[in-house]
Design a protein around this motif. Sequence first.
Motif, PDB file in Angstrom:
ATOM      1  N   GLY A  32     -24.410 -22.551  12.645  1.00 34.76           N
ATOM      2  CA  GLY A  32     -24.221 -22.135  14.012  1.00 34.76           C
ATOM      3  C   GLY A  32     -25.062 -22.964  14.940  1.00 34.76           C
ATOM      4  N   THR A 335     -21.721 -23.260  17.207  1.00 34.13           N
ATOM      5  CA  THR A 335     -20.861 -22.086  17.217  1.00 34.13           C
ATOM      6  C   THR A 335     -21.188 -21.154  18.377  1.00 34.13           C
ATOM      7  OG1 THR A 335     -22.356 -20.948  15.691  1.00 34.13           O
ATOM      8  CG2 THR A 335     -20.501 -22.137  14.732  1.00 34.13           C
ATOM      9  N   PHE A 339     -21.064 -16.028  18.937  1.00 32.88           N
ATOM     10  CA  PHE A 339     -20.650 -15.941  17.537  1.00 32.88           C
ATOM     11  C   PHE A 339     -21.803 -15.446  16.682  1.00 32.88           C
ATOM     12  CE2 PHE A 339     -19.972 -17.933  13.318  1.00 32.88           C
ATOM     13  CZ  PHE A 339     -18.782 -17.315  12.977  1.00 32.88           C
ATOM     14  N   GLY A 357     -20.137 -20.276   9.996  1.00 29.36           N
ATOM     15  CA  GLY A 357     -18.964 -20.765  10.707  1.00 29.36           C
ATOM     16  C   GLY A 357     -17.927 -21.349   9.771  1.00 29.36           C
ATOM     17  N   ASP A 361     -14.109 -20.016   9.328  1.00 27.48           N
ATOM     18  CA  ASP A 361     -12.948 -20.892   9.498  1.00 27.48           C
ATOM     19  C   ASP A 361     -12.099 -20.980   8.228  1.00 27.48           C
ATOM     20  OD1 ASP A 361     -13.389 -21.454  12.134  1.00 27.48           O
ATOM     21  OD2 ASP A 361     -14.366 -23.386  11.799  1.00 27.48           O
ATOM     22  N   VAL A 416     -14.414 -22.231  14.929  1.00 28.67           N
ATOM     23  CA  VAL A 416     -15.744 -22.057  15.490  1.00 28.67           C
ATOM     24  C   VAL A 416     -16.644 -23.225  15.119  1.00 28.67           C
ATOM     25  CG1 VAL A 416     -15.598 -19.546  15.554  1.00 28.67           C
ATOM     26  CG2 VAL A 416     -16.522 -20.657  13.521  1.00 28.67           C
ATOM     27  N   THR A 417     -16.291 -23.975  14.077  1.00 26.25           N
ATOM     28  CA  THR A 417     -17.072 -25.160  13.713  1.00 26.25           C
ATOM     29  C   THR A 417     -16.545 -26.416  14.397  1.00 26.25           C
ATOM     30  OG1 THR A 417     -15.725 -25.522  11.721  1.00 26.25           O
ATOM     31  CG2 THR A 417     -17.727 -24.223  11.471  1.00 26.25           C
TER      32      THR A 417
END
Length: 457
Positions: A32, A335, A339, A357, A361, A416-417
């Motif tokens: 993150g 992230t 998150f 993350g 994903d 998110v990555t």
Amino acid sequence: MSSRHLMSGAVVVAVSVVALAGCSSSDSGDSGGSSGSPSESVSIESTPAPSGLGLSQKLNCPGGVEKATPGPVTTAPLKVGTLLPATGSLAYLGPPEFAGVKLAVTDINANGGVLGQPVQEITGDSGDTTTDTASATVDRELGSGAQVIVGAASSSVSLKVLDKIATAGAVMFSPANTSDEFTCYKDKGQYFRTAPADILQGQALAQTMAEDGVQRVSLLALNDPYGTGLAEQAQKNLEAAGIPADQIQKIIYDPNAQSFNAEVDQVKNFNPDGVAVIGFDESAKIITRMHEVGIGPTDGKSVYGVDGNMGNALGEAVGGGLLKGMKGTTPLTNTGAEFQARLKEADPKLIDYNYAGESYDATVITALAAAQAKSTNGRSIASQINSVTAGGEKCTAYKQCLDLVNQGKDIDYDGVTGTLDFNEAGEPSIGSYGILEFDGSNKLLEPTRKYVSVAGK
């Protein structure tokens, strides 16, 4: 030494985060990464890569890369098993990875599920290579009908069970495997990962050491595909930077040894100005011994870690202040604080976010692949995974992507990555790495910059 000597592959991009705020040091050092929101500004400087070093533009797998063949259509509920470390040498990575999967399943089910049905999660421990935990977990989850297994974290553990999962026609999707061995592995097209291969981290680690002016290096690496592979890539890149081979010491150790005194003594006798420890939780013993003989991070020696040990859990496992100034590399993406806060809701005890993350994903990608395949058959899901990460209409959230899929559109999920763009081997063609550092309280500071290596597809 100029950093451009280590720029390799297609492109290496240095990213300097200039607006990090709002999070304590205990909430940093993770996949993150920077704790700020995605809207924060970053400055990006691209540096052209010289020829003759690093990644080739195309995968070079003898016989080519195996591709999944779709299986019979089934609309049974999607069952996602986890094969993540609740015990063993990588247990500190378990909590953020479990939380990432749990949060993804929650988001998927809150937004329509898969083929109109909720996803079912089957939780399982991977243990490590000293036990048969992973095999027992895989048997249980396959027996329960799991079409997808997210894990393992350890490359060695994954290699122990990959054939069993692939032969069963299920998807194996690791959020943390980085060994180069997987790129060309004969996996029936059923293996994928959201973590970039160590051929990229080797560049980031070597570049970090070279920029610090290190000229004589010791590499201490655990004896498994992750450790030996990353050490090999780091050595290659250090030599490419102009450090002579006789100025690089590489020691491969048994991570299950009772003592690492002999290895540390070899390092002391070599008298390097930089030491990289490529290991897991045994790194605490190694660094403690290094301090005892006067070559630790607080003894004037430049010490470096990697994703296997650069977490706040390492700081809790050694004496107070012992890690001050130690640097390391880890796959790292921004992230964002939101998150991380949601992950904390899933597991309030989190102290690290490594690979959370990537776990999130991996779970979302498999759900989207099932939706696109219109089937929860494992082979059918595998046949669509690469497709949903590249080449179509951009989308960044499950519902947004699912709506596009239901409209018959090709999608390109950026999770998110960040950008994934899987290559034909089922792994990211882009690797983002953070340079982390411990403070005087053994806590990870916020990362100040990133390296993004863009590999050929």
